[in-house]
Design a protein around this motif. Sequence first.
Motif, PDB file in Angstrom:
ATOM      1  N   GLY A  89      -3.375  -3.396  -3.962  1.00 20.59           N
ATOM      2  CA  GLY A  89      -2.500  -2.978  -2.876  1.00 20.59           C
ATOM      3  C   GLY A  89      -1.032  -3.188  -3.203  1.00 20.59           C
ATOM      4  N   ARG A  90      -0.690  -4.308  -3.824  1.00 20.74           N
ATOM      5  CA  ARG A  90       0.707  -4.590  -4.158  1.00 20.74           C
ATOM      6  C   ARG A  90       1.213  -3.628  -5.223  1.00 20.74           C
ATOM      7  NH1 ARG A  90       1.427 -10.651  -5.498  1.00 20.74           N
ATOM      8  NH2 ARG A  90       3.451  -9.864  -6.061  1.00 20.74           N
ATOM      9  N   ARG A  91       0.361  -3.286  -6.188  1.00 26.27           N
ATOM     10  CA  ARG A  91       0.775  -2.374  -7.247  1.00 26.27           C
ATOM     11  C   ARG A  91       1.076  -0.995  -6.668  1.00 26.27           C
ATOM     12  NH1 ARG A  91      -3.591  -2.399 -11.033  1.00 26.27           N
ATOM     13  NH2 ARG A  91      -2.719  -4.345 -11.752  1.00 26.27           N
ATOM     14  N   GLU A  92       0.241  -0.517  -5.748  1.00 27.84           N
ATOM     15  CA  GLU A  92       0.450   0.788  -5.131  1.00 27.84           C
ATOM     16  C   GLU A  92       1.718   0.803  -4.283  1.00 27.84           C
ATOM     17  OE1 GLU A  92      -3.147   1.429  -3.010  1.00 27.84           O
ATOM     18  OE2 GLU A  92      -4.318   1.764  -4.823  1.00 27.84           O
ATOM     19  N   ARG A  94       4.407  -1.016  -4.744  1.00 23.19           N
ATOM     20  CA  ARG A  94       5.554  -1.044  -5.640  1.00 23.19           C
ATOM     21  C   ARG A  94       5.820   0.347  -6.221  1.00 23.19           C
ATOM     22  NH1 ARG A  94       4.370  -4.819 -10.095  1.00 23.19           N
ATOM     23  NH2 ARG A  94       3.245  -3.024 -10.804  1.00 23.19           N
ATOM     24  N   GLU A  95       4.752   1.088  -6.583  1.00 27.32           N
ATOM     25  CA  GLU A  95       4.918   2.437  -7.117  1.00 27.32           C
ATOM     26  C   GLU A  95       5.484   3.381  -6.054  1.00 27.32           C
ATOM     27  OE1 GLU A  95       1.142   3.514  -8.685  1.00 27.32           O
ATOM     28  OE2 GLU A  95       1.296   2.125 -10.373  1.00 27.32           O
ATOM     29  N   GLN A  96       5.065   3.223  -4.797  1.00 34.05           N
ATOM     30  CA  GLN A  96       5.587   4.073  -3.734  1.00 34.05           C
ATOM     31  C   GLN A  96       7.069   3.801  -3.517  1.00 34.05           C
ATOM     32  OE1 GLN A  96       3.133   3.354  -0.341  1.00 34.05           O
ATOM     33  NE2 GLN A  96       1.460   4.642  -1.071  1.00 34.05           N
ATOM     34  N   ARG A  97       7.484   2.539  -3.570  1.00 30.38           N
ATOM     35  CA  ARG A  97       8.887   2.204  -3.403  1.00 30.38           C
ATOM     36  C   ARG A  97       9.723   2.797  -4.538  1.00 30.38           C
ATOM     37  NH1 ARG A  97       8.872  -3.561  -3.613  1.00 30.38           N
ATOM     38  NH2 ARG A  97       6.771  -3.755  -2.876  1.00 30.38           N
ATOM     39  N   GLU A  99       9.074   5.531  -6.213  1.00 22.95           N
ATOM     40  CA  GLU A  99       9.129   6.985  -6.098  1.00 22.95           C
ATOM     41  C   GLU A  99      10.028   7.453  -4.953  1.00 22.95           C
ATOM     42  OE1 GLU A  99       5.114   8.201  -5.703  1.00 22.95           O
ATOM     43  OE2 GLU A  99       4.594   7.705  -7.765  1.00 22.95           O
ATOM     44  N   SER A 100      10.040   6.742  -3.833  1.00 16.73           N
ATOM     45  CA  SER A 100      10.834   7.187  -2.687  1.00 16.73           C
ATOM     46  C   SER A 100      12.223   6.549  -2.732  1.00 16.73           C
ATOM     47  CB  SER A 100      10.130   6.814  -1.388  1.00 16.73           C
ATOM     48  OG  SER A 100      10.011   5.420  -1.281  1.00 16.73           O
ATOM     49  N   PRO A 101      13.282   7.348  -2.472  1.00 21.62           N
ATOM     50  CA  PRO A 101      14.649   6.800  -2.494  1.00 21.62           C
ATOM     51  C   PRO A 101      14.904   5.962  -1.253  1.00 21.62           C
ATOM     52  CG  PRO A 101      14.685   9.081  -1.805  1.00 21.62           C
ATOM     53  CD  PRO A 101      13.254   8.767  -2.179  1.00 21.62           C
ATOM     54  N   PRO A 102      15.879   5.044  -1.312  1.00 19.16           N
ATOM     55  CA  PRO A 102      16.241   4.262  -0.119  1.00 19.16           C
ATOM     56  C   PRO A 102      16.768   5.176   0.973  1.00 19.16           C
ATOM     57  CG  PRO A 102      17.234   3.321  -2.109  1.00 19.16           C
ATOM     58  CD  PRO A 102      16.603   4.625  -2.495  1.00 19.16           C
TER      59      PRO A 102
END
Length: 114
Positions: A89-92, A94-97, A99-102
């Motif tokens: 769950g933590r790895r997923e 981190r990858e989503q963060r 990929e998506s801009p602030p």
Amino acid sequence: MKSEETPFVGGPLDGRILPILLGATGQPPKVYEVPVPDPDGGPPTVHVYHRAPAGRSKRLGLQLGWKYEYDPKGRRPGGLKWPWSRPEGRREQREQRRESPPEGQPADPPDERS
């Protein structure tokens, strides 16, 4: 081989007590899978049970054995869990963060080298 009478809680084996073979450490397996054949000849349905402590003694608090609890989602363990491994769950997340801009910033900054 040594076996132990182990109760099952929930699912199709609810209330049954079955002899389960013990491993080299004297404990039953962590996960017990029960394949049920399909009457139409399709792939069998697999019911998954996870090992849980059956209870504790009153005076010393010692464990009184094991029971198997039904897992309706049918989750199987993902493999070995090393201390340096991160949970899935933590790895997923981190990858989503990554990929998506602030918020408030454009997705791709304009290229100024042209």
